[in-house]
Every structure is written in C-alpha cells, then in structure tokens.
Scaffold this motif. Structure first.
Motif, short mmCIF file in Angstrom:
data_model
loop_
_atom_site.label_atom_id
_atom_site.label_comp_id
_atom_site.label_asym_id
_atom_site.label_seq_id
_atom_site.Cartn_x
_atom_site.Cartn_y
_atom_site.Cartn_z
N TRP A 185 0.81 -1.21 0.00
CA TRP A 185 0.00 0.00 0.00
C TRP A 185 0.84 1.27 0.00
N SER A 186 1.96 1.26 0.72
CA SER A 186 2.66 2.52 1.00
C SER A 186 3.95 2.73 0.21
N ARG A 187 4.57 1.68 -0.36
CA ARG A 187 5.87 1.84 -1.00
C ARG A 187 5.85 1.60 -2.50
N SER A 188 4.68 1.35 -3.05
CA SER A 188 4.61 0.98 -4.46
C SER A 188 4.34 2.19 -5.35
N PHE A 189 4.67 2.02 -6.63
CA PHE A 189 4.42 3.04 -7.66
C PHE A 189 3.22 2.61 -8.51
N ASP A 190 2.48 3.58 -8.98
CA ASP A 190 1.39 3.29 -9.92
C ASP A 190 2.00 3.10 -11.30
N THR A 191 2.04 1.84 -11.77
CA THR A 191 2.64 1.53 -13.07
C THR A 191 1.57 1.16 -14.09
N SER A 192 0.35 1.63 -13.90
CA SER A 192 -0.72 1.38 -14.87
C SER A 192 -0.45 2.18 -16.13
N SER A 193 -0.80 1.61 -17.26
CA SER A 193 -0.72 2.35 -18.52
C SER A 193 -2.11 2.90 -18.84
N ASP A 194 -2.15 3.76 -19.84
CA ASP A 194 -3.44 4.34 -20.24
C ASP A 194 -4.40 3.27 -20.73
N SER A 195 -3.83 2.17 -21.27
CA SER A 195 -4.69 1.11 -21.81
C SER A 195 -4.92 -0.03 -20.82
N SER A 196 -4.39 0.10 -19.59
CA SER A 196 -4.59 -0.95 -18.59
C SER A 196 -6.06 -1.05 -18.22
#
Length: 509
Positions: A244-255
């Motif tokens: 929850w606290s140490r991760s990056f949002d690595t979603s793409s626009d097409s995710s």
C-alpha cells in the motif's frame, strides 16, 4: 611420536653419522615451533567462527552487503545505474538514494526492467503466484479486484520466504514498513489520538478479514508454498502495508485495472516537500502483443545534485499529517498542508426547520472558526429562531467554545509545552519522534483556536485571524471535501457542551 616421525623422515642411511644428532635436534625444534603455530591458529579460528556464528547480525547479512548483491542482480538482468547508490542515512536508521557524481536536472539516474519488479502484473505472469491465479477461484477474485494490489501483496508474501526465489536479492533488502497501521498498541497510544486509533483499527480489521479468508485458505490448500509459522498475520500485515505505502502506480493508459509495483532503488527515494513530481516514466515495447505491459522504470533526477547529496522525490505536497503517519509512518517537518480539526453539531440537537451544512466546520492551523458555524452554534446555544445576538451573548458563546476546547485538552496525557520540550532532546527513538511531532501539531491547532477565541471574546470580531499564521491561511481555503478521499482525514474531533435553553441541561455539540 615426534621421535618416531624423525626416525621415519630421516633414516640413518641417508645422513652421515656426524650430522644425525644435530639434524635431529634442529628438526625437533622446527617441528615444535610449527606445531605450536598450528595450535594457535586452530584455536583462534575456532573462537572466531563461534563468535561470528552467534552474532545477532552476521557479516554476510548486513544491509550494505545485501545492497551490493541487489545491484549485481539488477545489472545482470539489464538494469542501468548511473551515478547513484543506496546507503544508510544514520546508524540503525532508514536508507536513502545518494548521488555518487554530479547529476544534471532530468539526467537519467537509473533504469529498472519490469522483470525485477514485485508487481500485480508479475504476480499474474512470472511469479509462482501465477499458478494460483490460473487455478484458484478465490485467489483470482482477490487479484482481479481493484484498489488493494492483492497480486503484489501475495507475490511479496510468498517470494520473501522462498529460498530459491528469483527476487530474493530484492525481498531480502526491502525494509519493514513504517506505517502506524503496523505499530504495536502501546506505540499507537503515544499518538494520543482517537482518530489514529480508529483508522488503525479499521485497517487492521480489514487486513485481518482478508487474512482469515485468503491466507488461511492458501495455508490449508497449498502447504508446500505457505505455512502458518512463516505466513502469520503480522507477516501478511507487513506485506500489505508495504504494498500500500511503498509501491508506484505503473498502470498504462490502456490498462484495464490499476497496477502497482515495488521497484528496486525506486523505493529508496525519500520524500521532500516541493520537489517536482515529473521524475519518472515508463517505457513500453510497441512490438509486443500486449502494448500495456511496461518494459522499464526510468528515473530522471528531479533536481540537479552534487556528488554526496541525497536525491528526493515528493510523495505529495497536499497531504495532512494524519495521512502521513497512516501511510508513510512519518511526519515531514517541512509540510504544513491540510491539518485540521473537525467541529460538528449533532443534527438532532434542536429541531431546526431544514438540514444545515453549517453544523460542521474544519479548523486549520490558523485556529479560525467560520462565521456560519459560529452563528449556527449560537442558535443551538440560545434558540433556533434567534436572528440577532447581543454582544454579551456573543461573548458567552466564544467563552463557552473556549471552555469546550480547554476541557478537551485537559483529557490529553501531556501538554503542548511538554511535547515541544521533549522534541528538542537528542537521541529520541524514531517512532517516539513521529508521535511527538504528530500530537504537538494537533495541539498547536488547539492553541491557535484558543488564541482566536480569546481575541474574539474580547473584541467581538467574528472574522479575526491570528497574525502569526496569516501567511498560510490561503492553504486552507479549500474545504476537505475538495481533497482526495485519502487526504480527507481530520486530526481530531471535539465534543463541546451547551445548555438547552428549554431544560437547562447540557447537550452534546
């Protein structure tokens, strides 16, 4: 036995008679010397090995050596590291990312292939968890749900205990989460906040429910992968908070759904308020059949840095202190945005003709209570139909509010003055420092409310702001309703008391 050895090694037929005694004595002395040296070396080595094996932290398990193993692992997998290194900021404390050379603004500092991430996507495609995702309905339901990154969390919970894990160099290096959600009960009590107690309890109960449903199922059905000894609730809680606290949002626009990732080196970057936020990008393989799958995490220096300086990013410049301690486990000393206390009047205190939004107000660090709330409070204190209040009524209203705040403060175990005094001491434990910082900030709002109310009771100026905080009033012109849900967390709620004019009995406000 030494004599026997000499006889075997130096038989008489090989030595002249006049040399045999002399040679025998000389070799006897040499043998004794070497035997003594051998004994000393053997005993010393044995003692050293015993001491080393019993050290609390073994030499081959230090964070510095783990970092070197991590770097070698990343480079073998194609990572590029340009002029940065991770190291401890202070003895026994946290770590950060530092420049090993002068870095220019926007210069690429490191590039990490997606294969090395612990992520929702890798959990479904590359980790052993992918087998569970493909074959277990409950696991698939959790991992396909949006918002909580259960794929990342399950991958971390499994891989950190897998001795043959490809990600072992990374899981060995990931620090324990700092969020207060994972603190012990006595440590949470140090915050002196009912709001923190409530929020921590809510999150822990949510994780406990997920553990009882998901992890208990996995431990029972896949005993070769999970066990109750290793995958305890505390371990699962730590993995959850880390995700929850140490991760990056690595979603793409097409995710199709939200994807988050723990990125090696990226999670060493500490927060500093005011640092530009456009510091990292994702690259994609346009030739791949899945264009939404990222290839690398590219980090560019958000500020020019000299060799030896720490590199920072901004986690957010618009988070209140309560949000910081819940999700980050620390309070940035340079961040003053968004702290507030909620004052709320119960709907059913008096039967007013229509619902009123004025029954709630948010008081920021300037201590100013809105005029609309004050008028609504006065109607509750005297009579709902009253339109004009005398100066004496206003003065009594301010004084009763002031008394309510003072009564609330009297229930707290320590005062603002004692907390600030302790904060000045050297060598304070990390968690103790965060607790003192948090509760002193909340008490500072109480202090400014009292300053504000005393002045208003004296001057009857309903619009007065305290001079010492006029410069930051503009930061609090937005109401908390305009902020993101994660930031909409008040620091405290105060229950005040007024008298019902009809019965002369105390009513809760």
């Amino acid at each position: 036995k030494r004599g026997t050895m000499r006889t075997i090694c130096f038989p008489e037929e090989f030595l002249p008679l006049n040399q045999h005694a002399e040679q025998s004595q000389r070799y006897s002395r040499i043998t004794r010397v070497f035997f003594s040296i051998f004994c000393i070396i053997g005993i010393t080595t044995f003692i050293f090995i015993e001491i080393t094996n019993n050290l609390a932290v073994k030499v081959d398990n230090t964070k510095e050596q783990q970092y070197q193993v991590l770097v070698q692992w990343m480079k073998k997998a194609g990572a590029r590291i340009n002029g940065v290194e991770g190291k401890s900021m202070f003895a026994g404390g946290g770590r950060g990312l530092y420049a090993t050379k002068d870095l220019n603004l926007k210069e690429n500092a490191f590039s990490i292939p997606s294969l090395l991430w612990i992520s929702d996507r890798n959990a479904k495609k590359k980790s052993a968890i992918s087998y569970l995702y493909a074959s277990d309905d409950l696991v698939r339901r959790y991992m396909d749900s949006s918002g909580d990154s259960w794929g990342l969390i399950l991958m971390l919970e499994y891989e950190k205990y897998n001795p043959f894990s490809f990600w072992k160099p990374y899981t060995d290096f990931i620090p324990n989460p700092a969020s207060v959600i994972g603190w012990e009960h006595d440590e949470i009590e140090e915050m002196q906040s009912d709001v923190i107690r409530l929020k921590v309890s809510e999150h822990q109960q949510y994780v406990r429910k997920s553990y009882d449903e998901l992890m208990v199922h996995l431990i029972r059905k896949y005993p070769k992968m999970f066990s109750s000894e290793k995958n305890s609730f505390r371990s699962f809680l730590a993995s959850t908070i880390t995700g929850w606290s140490r991760s990056f949002d690595t979603s793409s626009d097409s995710s199709k759904s939200k994807e988050r990732s723990l990125v090696p080196l990226g999670d060493l970057l500490n927060h500093k308020t005011g640092v530009p936020s456009d510091h990292w990008t994702l690259t994609y393989n346009t030739d791949d059949c899945d264009p939404s799958e990222p290839l690398t995490f590219e980090f560019h220096a958000p500020q020019a840095k000299r060799a030896g300086e720490e590199i920072h990013i901004s986690y957010s410049d618009t988070r209140p202190t309560t949000s910081w301690v819940l999700w980050g486990g620390f309070v940035p000393t340079d961040s003053l945005y968004g702290d507030y206390i909620t004052l709320q009047i119960k709907d059913d205190l008096f039967q007013l003709p229509e619902p009123r939004v004025d029954r709630v107000t948010w008081v920021g660090p300037n201590g100013h209570i809105s005029e609309d709330f004050l008028e609504y409070y006065m109607k509750c204190k005297y009579h709902p139909q009253t339109e004009d209040f005398t100066d004496e009524m206003w003065r009594n209203g301010f004084e009763s509010l002031l008394k309510g705040v003072e009564e609330f403060e009297s229930t707290l175990p320590t005062s603002l003055e004692s907390d600030l005094s302790e904060l000045k001491k050297k060598g304070i434990d990390f968690k103790r420092f965060q607790a003192l910082t948090y509760r002193s900030r909340v008490k500072q709002i109480f202090q400014n409310i009292k300053i504000n109310l005393r002045h208003r009771a004296t001057t009857l100026d309903k619009k007065w702001f305290t001079d010492e905080v006029d410069s930051i009033v503009s930061l609090f012109e937005q109401s908390p309703a305009d902020w993101s849900n994660k930031d909409k967390i008040n620091a405290a709620m105060i229950t005040l008391s007024v008298k019902d004019p009809n019965t002369n009995r105390n009513q809760n406000v």
